[in-house]
Structures are given as structure tokens and as C-alpha cells.
Design an enzyme around this catalytic site. Structure first.
Site, PDB file in Angstrom:
ATOM      1  N   TYR A 209       0.834  -1.204   0.000  1.00  0.00           N
ATOM      2  CA  TYR A 209       0.000   0.000   0.000  1.00  0.00           C
ATOM      3  C   TYR A 209       0.871   1.258   0.000  1.00  0.00           C
ATOM      4  O   TYR A 209       0.654   2.188  -0.790  1.00  0.00           O
ATOM      5  CB  TYR A 209      -0.920  -0.003   1.216  1.00  0.00           C
ATOM      6  CG  TYR A 209      -1.780   1.234   1.324  1.00  0.00           C
ATOM      7  CD1 TYR A 209      -2.837   1.456   0.434  1.00  0.00           C
ATOM      8  CD2 TYR A 209      -1.543   2.194   2.311  1.00  0.00           C
ATOM      9  CE1 TYR A 209      -3.623   2.600   0.525  1.00  0.00           C
ATOM     10  CE2 TYR A 209      -2.328   3.339   2.414  1.00  0.00           C
ATOM     11  CZ  TYR A 209      -3.369   3.527   1.518  1.00  0.00           C
ATOM     12  OH  TYR A 209      -4.142   4.666   1.604  1.00  0.00           O
ATOM     13  N   LYS A 213       1.228   4.226  -3.011  1.00  0.00           N
ATOM     14  CA  LYS A 213       0.985   5.655  -2.774  1.00  0.00           C
ATOM     15  C   LYS A 213       2.240   6.493  -3.034  1.00  0.00           C
ATOM     16  O   LYS A 213       2.134   7.666  -3.429  1.00  0.00           O
ATOM     17  CB  LYS A 213       0.466   5.876  -1.356  1.00  0.00           C
ATOM     18  CG  LYS A 213      -0.937   5.294  -1.136  1.00  0.00           C
ATOM     19  CD  LYS A 213      -1.950   5.868  -2.135  1.00  0.00           C
ATOM     20  CE  LYS A 213      -3.365   5.407  -1.839  1.00  0.00           C
ATOM     21  NZ  LYS A 213      -4.353   5.979  -2.775  1.00  0.00           N
ATOM     22  N   THR A 246     -13.387   5.072   7.232  1.00  0.00           N
ATOM     23  CA  THR A 246     -13.990   4.633   5.967  1.00  0.00           C
ATOM     24  C   THR A 246     -13.862   3.127   5.813  1.00  0.00           C
ATOM     25  O   THR A 246     -13.196   2.441   6.599  1.00  0.00           O
ATOM     26  CB  THR A 246     -13.309   5.309   4.763  1.00  0.00           C
ATOM     27  OG1 THR A 246     -11.985   4.742   4.603  1.00  0.00           O
ATOM     28  CG2 THR A 246     -13.203   6.810   4.953  1.00  0.00           C
TER      29      THR A 246
END
Length: 340
Positions: A209, A213, A246
Site C-alpha cells: 500500500y 501511494k 472509511t
């Protein structure tokens, strides 16, 4: 060695998360004021059926934009459309299927959008996955790890295929805008060579991840340089949306889920609406009309990680991305490719 890197990535990720929480406790999200209406303007938002994505779409609609939502599942798009129109009855929005793991799906999305005969003023590359189990993307015949394929390379292809429309829609007075959602976690990654960009032996979802990014941030800076050199009326910026509560955390360890839920309940984590403020700011605000090639946090330009400013690595990533996607390196060259 790979095991130690795995442990380091996990510890570094949670340290950055802790620092982000402290920051968010001390400094609340910036209030968006004096944003003008953008009636007649058109935006595309990927992942518009997600938490921050849906709030971004809602805000853009409230400011008069016609928004096209790229969604993987069409039924999700229909529910998002109903939810947004419930609070914004006059919203102009359409949903089109988009699977960022498939180059063919991305190209079909672009073709369907172009068939509408609309301009394109804002592209928000928001969709993504986080800390997911290992899975190769369908677009690469199993050669690309899914974080890199979806978070970075899928949006790379989408942006390149839409660049001509953004160029035609932008002007020197009012540029078209590309908004890339990165993450503060990009700082855990360092890449000495593009050969390291895939985890070949020991897969670590935290490292994957962060690496994806970092690629988003590197790619933003390189695209900005090329847009300036070509004198395209387009700006491109990237951002950290904040640590928001989220669905991205669905792959978080069950042991840590109660901690995350407690932080959200105490208000340490931002809501999806608060997390959407920086993407909305970069999409609409006159304050950043000609600002490009920057990294934003809480609606302010801040430094990104030292690795992200490596110009050699930026160029190397760009060339590698063009090779993988079979797209020309020069953004002014015509694109003639059909993905299957």
C-alpha cells in the site's frame, strides 16, 4: 531480510497513523469557504461509491458540476446516485462501470464518457484499496500486485487516455485539474530502483500500500513536469485525505478493529465528509487555480517524503509505466492502442 522489512513496514505504518491522529486532534479539518459555483463544468470521480468518494461527488454536485462516477459495481452506482439526489435533488450525475484492475475496462469507460460529448474539467483519481491480501490484477496477466495495479497504474492509464479531453477543456485562465489521492503512508516506502517496485518473495500488504501511494506521488510530480513542458492548460496535485473512518479499513486486523472504532467514536478520526475536503478544495478552489505539482494535507501544500522528490526515480517510474501499459512516453504523441 524480507521478514524484517515486513515488520518495519507494519511498525512504520502504525507510527504514521498515530502521528496523523495526534495532528487531527490538535488541528481540525479546514472549513471550505467561498467556493464558487461551477455550473456547466464536468468532473470524473473514480471510486465515487466509496465513503470519501461519495462525499466528494456530493460536494461537486452541490457546486453545480456534472459528475461522472466510475464504479466497479453498477448497483453501487445506483444506490450512490439515489443517496446524493436525496440531499441534492438537482444533482447532475451519471454512473459508468470502471474496473481499475483492467486496462480494457478503463478504455471502455473512456470511450463511453467520450460518447456523451461532454468536456472534462476535473479528474479526481480517488479509488483505491488498502492492506488487501495478495492478488494479481487482471490487466497484467498476473504480473502486477493489486495495490500497485489499482491505486497507481489503473489511474495512470485513465489519466493518459483522458488527457486530450482535459487539454481541450482547460484554458490559461482556468486550467483543467487532475487530483490524485495519495496517503501520508507513502512515507514508509523507499525505492532505489523500479526493479524493487514489486514484492517478489515476501508479500507485505502494508508495504504494498505504501509503495503504491509513493508511486502516485512520484507520478504526480513527473506528470506536472511534462504538462509544464508541453504547456498544457492542466494542473495536477496529490493529497493525503486525512485518517478518516472509511471502508478502506475493512482489511484491518480484527484485533485492531476495536481500537479503530474507539478512535472514530472519540472523534480522533475524521468523517468521510471531512476526509473529502482536500479533494474538493483542489477540485474547486480559486486559491489553487494555477498551483501544480504539490502535495496537500488538510487543504495546505506540505512537503512529501524525501524519496518522492527523486527526479531520477520519477522519470524511471514514468518510463516503466509507459512500457507496462504500452502508452507513448511523450504526452503529446497520439495514443493508438486497443486493450483486450
Amino acid at each position: 531480510m524480507d521478514f524484517l522489512r515486513h515488520v518495519k513496514n507494519i511498525l512504520h505504518t502504525y507510527w504514521i497513523g498515530f502521528v496523523c491522529l495526534i495532528y487531527q486532534v490538535l488541528w481540525r479539518p479546514k472549513e471550505l469557504k467561498d467556493l464558487q459555483q461551477h455550473n456547466g463544468c464536468v468532473a470524473i470521480v473514480t471510486g465515487g461509491d466509496g465513503d470519501i468518494g461519495m462525499e466528494t461527488v456530493r460536494a461537486l454536485c452541490r457546486h453545480g458540476m456534472h459528475v461522472i462516477i466510475g464504479v466497479k459495481e453498477e448497483t453501487n452506482g445506483q444506490s450512490v446516485e439515489a443517496a446524493i439526489k436525496a440531499t441534492c435533488p438537482f444533482a447532475k450525475l451519471d454512473c459508468l462501470p470502471l474496473d481499475l484492475a483492467s486496462f480494457a475496462s478503463i478504455q471502455k469507460f473512456v470511450q463511453q464518457f467520450k460518447a456523451k460529448g461532454l468536456p472534462l474539467h476535473v479528474l479526481v483519481n480517488n479509488a483505491g484499496i488498502m492492506h488487501a491480501p495478495f492478488a494479481p490484477t487482471a490487466s497484467s496477466s498476473g504480473s502486477l500486485e493489486s495495490h500497485l495495479g489499482i491505486n497507481y497504474l489503473g489511474h495512470f492509464v485513465l489519466t493518459r487516455l483522458l488527457l486530450d479531453m482535459l487539454k481541450r477543456s482547460g484554458t490559461k485562465e482556468r486550467c483543467a485539474r487532475i487530483v490524485n489521492v495519495s496517503s501520508a503512508v507513502h512515507a514508509i516506502s523507499t525505492i532505489d530502483s523500479i526493479k524493487e517496485i514489486q514484492f517478489s518473495k515476501f508479500y507485505c500488504p502494508y508495504g504494498a500500500y505504501g509503495q503504491s501511494k509513493l508511486a502516485v506521488t512520484l507520478g504526480t510530480y513527473e506528470l506536472d513536469r511534462r504538462l509544464r513542458d508541453a504547456e498544457f492548460p492542466i494542473t495536477v496535485n496529490c493529497l493525503h485525505p486525512g485518517l478518516a473512518d472509511t471502508n478502506l479499513f475493512r482489511h484491518l486486523s480484527p484485533v485492531l478493529q476495536p481500537v479503530k472504532n474507539l478512535c472514530a467514536w472519540l472523534g480522533f478520526m475524521w468523517t468521510p465528509s471531512q476526509g473529502a475536503r482536500t479533494p474538493v478544495f483542489l477540485s474547486l478552489s480559486e486559491e489553487v487555480e494555477h498551483t501544480s505539482g504539490k502535495y496537500f494535507d488538510n487543504c495546505q501544500a506540505v512537503p512529501s517524503s524525501p524519496s518522492s522528490y527523486d527526479v531520477r526515480l520519477q522519470k524511471e517510474l514514468w518510463n516503466w509505466s509507459c512500457e507496462i501499459t504500452q502508452l507513448p512516453c511523450d504526452i503529446q504523441d497520439e495514443i493508438n492502442i486497443h486493450y483486450t
